[in-house]
Write a protein that holds these residues in place. Structure first.
Motif, PDB file in Angstrom:
ATOM      1  N   LEU A   1       8.333  18.694   2.437  1.00 34.03           N
ATOM      2  CA  LEU A   1       7.712  18.583   3.751  1.00 34.03           C
ATOM      3  C   LEU A   1       6.617  19.623   3.914  1.00 34.03           C
ATOM      4  CD1 LEU A   1      10.994  18.428   5.886  1.00 34.03           C
ATOM      5  CD2 LEU A   1       9.523  16.492   5.307  1.00 34.03           C
ATOM      6  N   ASP A   2       5.672  19.337   4.798  1.00 30.42           N
ATOM      7  CA  ASP A   2       4.698  20.338   5.198  1.00 30.42           C
ATOM      8  C   ASP A   2       5.428  21.408   5.999  1.00 30.42           C
ATOM      9  OD1 ASP A   2       2.479  18.959   4.078  1.00 30.42           O
ATOM     10  OD2 ASP A   2       2.436  17.645   5.825  1.00 30.42           O
ATOM     11  N   ASP A   3       4.806  22.554   6.161  1.00 26.22           N
ATOM     12  CA  ASP A   3       5.518  23.671   6.777  1.00 26.22           C
ATOM     13  C   ASP A   3       5.954  23.410   8.222  1.00 26.22           C
ATOM     14  OD1 ASP A   3       2.827  23.780   7.565  1.00 26.22           O
ATOM     15  OD2 ASP A   3       2.739  25.960   7.550  1.00 26.22           O
ATOM     16  N   GLY A   4       5.114  22.830   9.060  1.00 25.82           N
ATOM     17  CA  GLY A   4       5.506  22.557  10.445  1.00 25.82           C
ATOM     18  C   GLY A   4       6.717  21.645  10.541  1.00 25.82           C
ATOM     19  N   PRO A   5       6.660  20.465   9.912  1.00 25.38           N
ATOM     20  CA  PRO A   5       7.841  19.592   9.905  1.00 25.38           C
ATOM     21  C   PRO A   5       9.055  20.224   9.218  1.00 25.38           C
ATOM     22  CG  PRO A   5       5.887  18.310   9.431  1.00 25.38           C
ATOM     23  CD  PRO A   5       5.472  19.763   9.416  1.00 25.38           C
ATOM     24  N   MET A   6       8.814  21.119   8.242  1.00 26.01           N
ATOM     25  CA  MET A   6       9.940  21.790   7.579  1.00 26.01           C
ATOM     26  C   MET A   6      10.696  22.657   8.573  1.00 26.01           C
ATOM     27  SD  MET A   6      11.573  22.328   4.753  1.00 26.01           S
ATOM     28  CE  MET A   6      13.076  22.573   5.665  1.00 26.01           C
TER      29      MET A   6
ATOM     30  N   ASN B   1       9.540  11.529   6.926  1.00 24.48           N
ATOM     31  CA  ASN B   1      10.740  12.047   6.273  1.00 24.48           C
ATOM     32  C   ASN B   1      11.610  12.865   7.224  1.00 24.48           C
ATOM     33  OD1 ASN B   1      10.684  10.794   3.763  1.00 24.48           O
ATOM     34  ND2 ASN B   1       9.126  12.218   3.018  1.00 24.48           N
ATOM     35  N   VAL B   2      11.011  13.547   8.189  1.00 19.47           N
ATOM     36  CA  VAL B   2      11.823  14.221   9.206  1.00 19.47           C
ATOM     37  C   VAL B   2      12.549  13.167  10.042  1.00 19.47           C
ATOM     38  CG1 VAL B   2      11.773  15.629  11.314  1.00 19.47           C
ATOM     39  CG2 VAL B   2      10.478  16.355   9.304  1.00 19.47           C
ATOM     40  N   ALA B   3      11.864  12.061  10.354  1.00 19.09           N
ATOM     41  CA  ALA B   3      12.510  10.970  11.096  1.00 19.09           C
ATOM     42  C   ALA B   3      13.671  10.390  10.282  1.00 19.09           C
ATOM     43  CB  ALA B   3      11.492   9.886  11.435  1.00 19.09           C
ATOM     44  N   ARG B   4      13.487  10.257   8.970  1.00 19.69           N
ATOM     45  CA  ARG B   4      14.585   9.773   8.112  1.00 19.69           C
ATOM     46  C   ARG B   4      15.775  10.734   8.186  1.00 19.69           C
ATOM     47  NH1 ARG B   4      10.289   8.357   4.159  1.00 19.69           N
ATOM     48  NH2 ARG B   4      10.270   6.086   4.051  1.00 19.69           N
ATOM     49  N   LEU B   5      15.476  12.019   8.111  1.00 20.50           N
ATOM     50  CA  LEU B   5      16.549  13.019   8.176  1.00 20.50           C
ATOM     51  C   LEU B   5      17.307  12.914   9.499  1.00 20.50           C
ATOM     52  CD1 LEU B   5      14.721  16.118   6.651  1.00 20.50           C
ATOM     53  CD2 LEU B   5      16.521  14.753   5.568  1.00 20.50           C
ATOM     54  N   GLN B   6      16.589  12.708  10.583  1.00 16.95           N
ATOM     55  CA  GLN B   6      17.241  12.567  11.883  1.00 16.95           C
ATOM     56  C   GLN B   6      18.068  11.287  11.945  1.00 16.95           C
ATOM     57  OE1 GLN B   6      13.488  13.390  14.229  1.00 16.95           O
ATOM     58  NE2 GLN B   6      15.034  14.251  15.603  1.00 16.95           N
ATOM     59  N   ALA B   7      17.500  10.184  11.454  1.00 15.37           N
ATOM     60  CA  ALA B   7      18.199   8.899  11.501  1.00 15.37           C
ATOM     61  C   ALA B   7      19.447   8.902  10.624  1.00 15.37           C
ATOM     62  CB  ALA B   7      17.255   7.777  11.073  1.00 15.37           C
TER      63      ALA B   7
ATOM     64  N   ASN C   1       5.229  10.396   4.516  1.00 18.94           N
ATOM     65  CA  ASN C   1       4.631  11.661   4.931  1.00 18.94           C
ATOM     66  C   ASN C   1       5.710  12.533   5.582  1.00 18.94           C
ATOM     67  OD1 ASN C   1       4.788  11.109   7.768  1.00 18.94           O
ATOM     68  ND2 ASN C   1       2.923   9.907   7.636  1.00 18.94           N
ATOM     69  N   SER C   2       5.353  13.732   5.916  1.00 20.38           N
ATOM     70  CA  SER C   2       6.341  14.690   6.415  1.00 20.38           C
ATOM     71  C   SER C   2       7.033  14.229   7.689  1.00 20.38           C
ATOM     72  CB  SER C   2       5.683  16.049   6.637  1.00 20.38           C
ATOM     73  OG  SER C   2       5.320  16.611   5.396  1.00 20.38           O
TER      74      SER C   2
ATOM     75  N   GLY D   1       9.333  12.506  -0.590  1.00 25.94           N
ATOM     76  CA  GLY D   1       8.091  13.270  -0.752  1.00 25.94           C
ATOM     77  C   GLY D   1       6.879  12.434  -0.389  1.00 25.94           C
ATOM     78  N   TYR D   2       5.748  13.035  -0.504  1.00 26.97           N
ATOM     79  CA  TYR D   2       4.490  12.395  -0.135  1.00 26.97           C
ATOM     80  C   TYR D   2       4.217  11.171  -1.007  1.00 26.97           C
ATOM     81  CZ  TYR D   2       4.228  17.276   1.305  1.00 26.97           C
ATOM     82  OH  TYR D   2       4.526  18.508   1.812  1.00 26.97           O
TER      83      TYR D   2
END
Length: 167
Positions: free
Chosen positions: A86-91, A68-74, A64-65, A33-34
């Motif tokens: 996450l913020d809506d766009g990155p979500m 965390n999206v990069a973490r999810l990908q990695a 930041n969002s 989270g943030y």
């Protein structure tokens, strides 16, 4: 339950069934989270109450969002994050990348407003409105018309007087 605690509880309870059996045995839920004041709020007020109420340990990973999206990908082949705020766009991006699983149907999930359902795989926990502000004294002094809608801001008469600051 306090509104902020309810939001966290809703988010986490929807995600708990997604944890693997090994994670369930560990009773540790890793939440991304943030950072900053949000992290402080989570660690000082919300997480201790949630841990005590639900007999679970929460490991909080700030970011930041986009981080965390990069973490999810990695971590795609071996996720370490169980729940991510996450913020809506990155979500939507995380969902499109296949990083999200549908929340398990629980009484808490069934109580979520339709507006908060972000597709099949995500639940929104906070919503904001966007608007614009202006200095009415400046407009009066300059003899300019005050914008009345977003569409008005496309008019060339507003060129060079519009500023969009970063969040």
């Amino acid at each position: 339950m306090k509104r902020s605690s309810y939001a966290l509880a809703t988010t986490l309870l929807c995600a708990i069934p997604l944890a693997s059996p090994v994670q369930a045995q560990q009773k540790t839920l890793t939440v991304g989270g943030y950072g900053g004041s949000f992290e402080t709020l989570m660690k000082e007020l919300l997480i201790p109450e949630f841990e005590k109420t639900h007999d679970v340990k929460i490991a909080f990973v700030p970011g930041n969002s986009t981080e965390n999206v990069a973490r999810l990908q990695a971590q795609k082949s071996a996720q370490e994050l169980d729940v991510v705020l996450l913020d809506d766009g990155p979500m939507y991006q995380a969902d499109a990348l296949g990083a999200c699983a549908p929340p398990v149907d629980t009484p808490v999930k069934r109580d979520v407003y339709d507006l908060a359902r972000m597709g099949k795989n995500a639940i929104g926990i906070g919503f904001v409105a966007t608007g614009f502000t202006y200095n009415k004294d400046w407009f009066a002094r300059e003899g300019r018309d005050v914008p009345k809608s977003w569409r008005d801001l496309k008019d060339p008469k507003y060129d060079q007087i519009l500023s969009i600051p970063s969040i």
